[in-house]
Design a protein around this motif. Structure first.
Motif, PDB file in Angstrom:
ATOM      1  N   GLU A  47       0.799  -1.221   0.000  1.00 49.88           N
ATOM      2  CA  GLU A  47       0.000   0.000   0.000  1.00 49.88           C
ATOM      3  C   GLU A  47       0.836   1.277   0.000  1.00 49.88           C
ATOM      4  O   GLU A  47       0.361   2.331  -0.418  1.00 49.88           O
ATOM      5  CB  GLU A  47      -1.005   0.004   1.152  1.00 49.88           C
ATOM      6  CG  GLU A  47      -0.397  -0.113   2.520  1.00 49.88           C
ATOM      7  CD  GLU A  47      -0.184  -1.555   2.988  1.00 49.88           C
ATOM      8  OE1 GLU A  47       0.012  -1.738   4.198  1.00 49.88           O
ATOM      9  OE2 GLU A  47      -0.195  -2.483   2.177  1.00 49.88           O
ATOM     10  N   THR A  48       2.094   1.199   0.434  1.00 45.97           N
ATOM     11  CA  THR A  48       2.951   2.385   0.410  1.00 45.97           C
ATOM     12  C   THR A  48       3.580   2.602  -0.966  1.00 45.97           C
ATOM     13  O   THR A  48       4.068   3.694  -1.253  1.00 45.97           O
ATOM     14  CB  THR A  48       4.089   2.265   1.444  1.00 45.97           C
ATOM     15  OG1 THR A  48       4.973   1.212   1.048  1.00 45.97           O
ATOM     16  CG2 THR A  48       3.556   2.020   2.848  1.00 45.97           C
ATOM     17  N   GLY A  49       3.583   1.553  -1.798  1.00 47.13           N
ATOM     18  CA  GLY A  49       4.184   1.653  -3.121  1.00 47.13           C
ATOM     19  C   GLY A  49       5.697   1.544  -3.132  1.00 47.13           C
ATOM     20  O   GLY A  49       6.323   1.822  -4.152  1.00 47.13           O
ATOM     21  N   PHE A  50       6.285   1.107  -2.006  1.00 44.31           N
ATOM     22  CA  PHE A  50       7.742   1.043  -1.924  1.00 44.31           C
ATOM     23  C   PHE A  50       8.315  -0.366  -2.065  1.00 44.31           C
ATOM     24  O   PHE A  50       9.483  -0.523  -2.413  1.00 44.31           O
ATOM     25  CB  PHE A  50       8.234   1.646  -0.604  1.00 44.31           C
ATOM     26  CG  PHE A  50       7.973   3.115  -0.495  1.00 44.31           C
ATOM     27  CD1 PHE A  50       8.494   4.011  -1.416  1.00 44.31           C
ATOM     28  CD2 PHE A  50       7.191   3.615   0.524  1.00 44.31           C
ATOM     29  CE1 PHE A  50       8.247   5.368  -1.321  1.00 44.31           C
ATOM     30  CE2 PHE A  50       6.932   4.977   0.635  1.00 44.31           C
ATOM     31  CZ  PHE A  50       7.464   5.852  -0.295  1.00 44.31           C
ATOM     32  N   LYS A  51       7.525  -1.375  -1.797  1.00 43.76           N
ATOM     33  CA  LYS A  51       8.018  -2.759  -1.855  1.00 43.76           C
ATOM     34  C   LYS A  51       7.028  -3.640  -2.598  1.00 43.76           C
ATOM     35  O   LYS A  51       5.821  -3.541  -2.403  1.00 43.76           O
ATOM     36  CB  LYS A  51       8.211  -3.340  -0.438  1.00 43.76           C
ATOM     37  CG  LYS A  51       9.257  -2.645   0.381  1.00 43.76           C
ATOM     38  CD  LYS A  51      10.644  -3.015  -0.081  1.00 43.76           C
ATOM     39  CE  LYS A  51      11.697  -2.293   0.756  1.00 43.76           C
ATOM     40  NZ  LYS A  51      13.020  -2.535   0.255  1.00 43.76           N
ATOM     41  N   SER A  52       7.561  -4.545  -3.418  1.00 39.98           N
ATOM     42  CA  SER A  52       6.686  -5.474  -4.137  1.00 39.98           C
ATOM     43  C   SER A  52       6.085  -6.470  -3.152  1.00 39.98           C
ATOM     44  O   SER A  52       6.714  -6.830  -2.156  1.00 39.98           O
ATOM     45  CB  SER A  52       7.453  -6.209  -5.234  1.00 39.98           C
ATOM     46  OG  SER A  52       8.406  -7.100  -4.686  1.00 39.98           O
TER      47      SER A  52
END
Length: 142
Positions: A47-52
């Motif tokens: 949800e943060t868009g930083f980790k797959s």
């Protein structure tokens, strides 16, 4: 469950590869690309868009993989609760762009294959599992 028709589902078809960034999705992409037309990679992030979601890879790393493969990448973010809905929404979008199939790198986890079949059916796309039920040792050797 049987997915032996994976070649029929991707042969001469435009496809998206569900991209984990790992060896299995890479091998599935390789096999499918020999008979179909890869359009893009698709990766779900947290949800943060930083980790797959699949391997916890960073956004810059996944983008570098796509660049090295010469394919665009589409990244969507979602919580675990919203994951499936967001995944299907993305697949429907791809269908609207002319994509006909989705390639996944799963080998033998029945629950994964069933889920992939469900989301592809919900989006009206064909499912392709190029590694399904292959012997792992043979895949590593290949």
């Amino acid at each position: 469950m049987s997915f032996e028709n994976w070649k029929d589902n991707v042969n001469d078809s435009k496809f998206v590869c569900s991209w984990s960034g790992g060896k299995d999705s890479c091998m599935a992409l390789y096999r499918a690309s020999r008979i179909g037309q890869p359009v893009k990679l698709f990766t779900m992030f947290n949800e943060t868009g930083f980790k797959s979601r699949s391997h916890g890879l960073s956004l810059p790393f996944v983008r570098l993989q796509a660049e090295a493969l010469g394919l665009p990448i589409e990244i969507r973010s979602a919580t675990w609760d919203a994951y499936e809905a967001e995944f299907v929404t993305a697949l429907c979008h791809f269908k609207g762009e002319g994509v006909q199939a989705v390639v996944f790198g799963d080998i033998d986890l029945e629950e994964h294959g069933l889920w992939e079949e469900k989301v592809c059916n919900n989006a009206g796309l064909k499912l392709s599992l190029p590694l399904w039920k292959n012997e792992r040792r043979e895949l590593v050797t290949e």
